[in-house]
Design an enzyme around this catalytic site. Structure first.
Site, short mmCIF file in Angstrom:
data_model
loop_
_atom_site.label_atom_id
_atom_site.label_comp_id
_atom_site.label_asym_id
_atom_site.label_seq_id
_atom_site.Cartn_x
_atom_site.Cartn_y
_atom_site.Cartn_z
N ARG A 251 0.10 2.07 7.03
CA ARG A 251 0.54 3.08 5.56
C ARG A 251 -0.55 4.17 6.18
O ARG A 251 -0.39 4.84 6.13
CB ARG A 251 -0.33 2.37 5.25
CG ARG A 251 0.24 1.24 4.44
CD ARG A 251 1.77 1.90 3.14
NE ARG A 251 2.55 1.06 2.15
CZ ARG A 251 3.30 1.63 1.83
NH1 ARG A 251 3.21 3.24 1.34
NH2 ARG A 251 4.18 0.46 0.86
N TYR B 299 -3.87 9.40 6.79
CA TYR B 299 -2.69 11.19 7.52
C TYR B 299 -3.53 11.73 8.39
O TYR B 299 -3.02 12.15 9.64
CB TYR B 299 -2.39 12.17 6.63
CG TYR B 299 -1.67 13.58 7.31
CD1 TYR B 299 -0.39 12.79 7.47
CD2 TYR B 299 -2.31 14.26 7.13
CE1 TYR B 299 0.38 14.02 8.25
CE2 TYR B 299 -1.59 15.53 7.34
CZ TYR B 299 -0.39 14.79 8.35
OH TYR B 299 0.33 15.91 8.67
N LYS C 133 -10.48 -5.84 2.84
CA LYS C 133 -9.24 -6.50 3.01
C LYS C 133 -8.46 -6.54 3.92
O LYS C 133 -8.28 -4.73 4.30
CB LYS C 133 -8.54 -6.03 1.55
CG LYS C 133 -6.65 -6.46 1.98
CD LYS C 133 -5.63 -5.47 0.38
CE LYS C 133 -4.56 -5.61 0.59
NZ LYS C 133 -3.93 -4.33 -0.44
N ILE D 25 -5.45 -10.79 -1.03
CA ILE D 25 -4.80 -9.40 -2.57
C ILE D 25 -3.41 -9.27 -2.01
O ILE D 25 -2.55 -8.91 -1.36
CB ILE D 25 -5.33 -7.50 -1.99
CG1 ILE D 25 -7.13 -7.82 -2.11
CG2 ILE D 25 -4.62 -7.08 -3.23
CD1 ILE D 25 -7.75 -7.13 -2.23
N THR E 229 -2.15 0.38 -3.02
CA THR E 229 -0.76 0.94 -2.21
C THR E 229 0.64 0.40 -3.39
O THR E 229 1.41 1.20 -3.78
CB THR E 229 -0.52 0.14 -0.89
OG1 THR E 229 -1.26 0.72 -0.16
CG2 THR E 229 0.83 0.91 -1.15
N THR E 230 0.21 -1.07 -3.89
CA THR E 230 1.15 -1.17 -4.79
C THR E 230 1.09 -1.11 -6.13
O THR E 230 2.34 -0.48 -6.42
CB THR E 230 0.66 -3.21 -4.59
OG1 THR E 230 0.51 -3.38 -3.75
CG2 THR E 230 2.73 -3.82 -5.72
N TYR F 32 -10.61 -1.79 3.11
CA TYR F 32 -8.98 -1.98 3.14
C TYR F 32 -8.94 -1.00 3.92
O TYR F 32 -8.57 -0.23 4.84
CB TYR F 32 -8.94 -0.92 1.67
CG TYR F 32 -7.08 -1.36 1.46
CD1 TYR F 32 -6.20 -1.85 2.96
CD2 TYR F 32 -6.46 -0.69 0.42
CE1 TYR F 32 -5.07 -2.72 2.53
CE2 TYR F 32 -4.86 -0.62 0.66
CZ TYR F 32 -4.36 -1.40 1.50
OH TYR F 32 -2.94 -1.83 1.21
#
Length: 294
Positions: free
Chosen positions: A138, A107, A161, A203, A44-45, A133
């Protein structure tokens, strides 16, 4: 290699929005120097949502090249189509990548059965270690502890995560997975408490800016020296919070440029630069945390 402070690395870009090799090398060297235990490339980052698949693969492989076996590289390989996630994962077979970080499909909001089948399909089509994850804020879906338990029996699904920030999840997960199944926080604000409750590390977004401090914090916590760890965490808390005043990675990229780790604060639309208010808060945060220029 998958415990302690693992950085969710930003993806540096030049003024035209192309990948900046010079800044990426500086970032990798910075994390090697400060003993970050591993790098997650294109999570994501790292702006996975606005990179093409070709760029995604290119950045992971470039990060691997620049690391030169000095630090393990974990590739982000999640997708909301199972076939795409499998294909992306398979691109990194025999590449030197240490593991894959695979986000829940976003989504389309699958059921728990759909999530189980998704990760099962990825596991069965690769030899690479897989770290699940879970980040419902999100993705719009939540990988529940009972589904994690079912997935933990696959030999190459090695951990998760967990980025809900819900500390009550730790005992629920630990009670139903193998002892060596990794529990990694995805939330800097609660990461110390997560480790104290039995987690293996974090993380981290904050590690992009405070790699040395996050390494020390996690090292102390994993050794049970929680007073020392909490002193560092208290100094970093305003920074943890400020880095999420706007959507990640807007604040962290601005701050990385501010302290000299990257040359340009470039994001791709629909991500835009940090507001004046956020910038002021970020400046206060690095002063409080006593972060040095680079």
């Amino acid at each position: 290699m998958f415990t302690g402070s693992i950085v969710a690395l930003i993806t540096p870009m030049d003024e035209k929005g192309q990948i900046c090799r010079t800044s990426l090398k500086k970032l990798v060297d910075y994390h090697v120097l400060n003993k970050t235990t591993a790098i997650v490339s294109i999570g994501t980052t790292g702006e996975s949502a606005t990179l093409s698949q070709e760029e995604h693969i290119k950045v992971v492989m470039l990060t691997l090249e620049l690391a030169d076996d000095r630090i393990p590289i974990i590739a982000g390989t999640g997708a909301n189509a199972t076939t795409e996630a499998v294909s992306l994962t398979q691109r990194f077979e025999n590449s030197g990548i240490a593991a894959c970080l695979t986000v829940t499909p976003y989504y389309n909001k699958p059921t728990q059965t759909g999530l189980y089948q998704h990760f099962k399909a990825i596991s069965e089509n690769t030899e690479l270690p897989q770290i699940l994850y879970n980040v419902p804020s999100r993705t719009g879906c939540d990988l529940l502890p009972e589904t994690i338990s079912k997935l933990s029996v696959f030999k190459n699904i090695i951990g998760i995560k967990e980025a809900t920030g819900d500390l009550s999840r730790i005992n629920k997960i630990k009670a139903s997975v193998p002892n060596d199944f990794l529990l990694i926080s995805g939330d800097d604000i609660t990461a110390l408490d997560f480790i104290q409750l039995g987690g293996n590390g974090v993380i981290s977004v904050t590690a992009n800016i405070a790699a040395r401090e996050m390494t020390k914090l996690c090292s102390y916590a994993l050794k049970g020296e929680f007073i020392k760890a909490r002193l560092i965490n208290q100094r970093l808390m305003y920074l943890h919070e400020a880095l999420f005043l706007e959507s990640n990675p807007i604040p962290v990229k601005w701050l990385a440029q501010k302290i000299g780790l990257i040359k340009y604060n470039t994001l791709r639309l629909p991500m835009t630069s940090a507001s004046k208010f956020t910038c002021l808060q970020l400046e206060k945060a690095i002063q409080n945390a006593k972060i040095q220029q680079h």
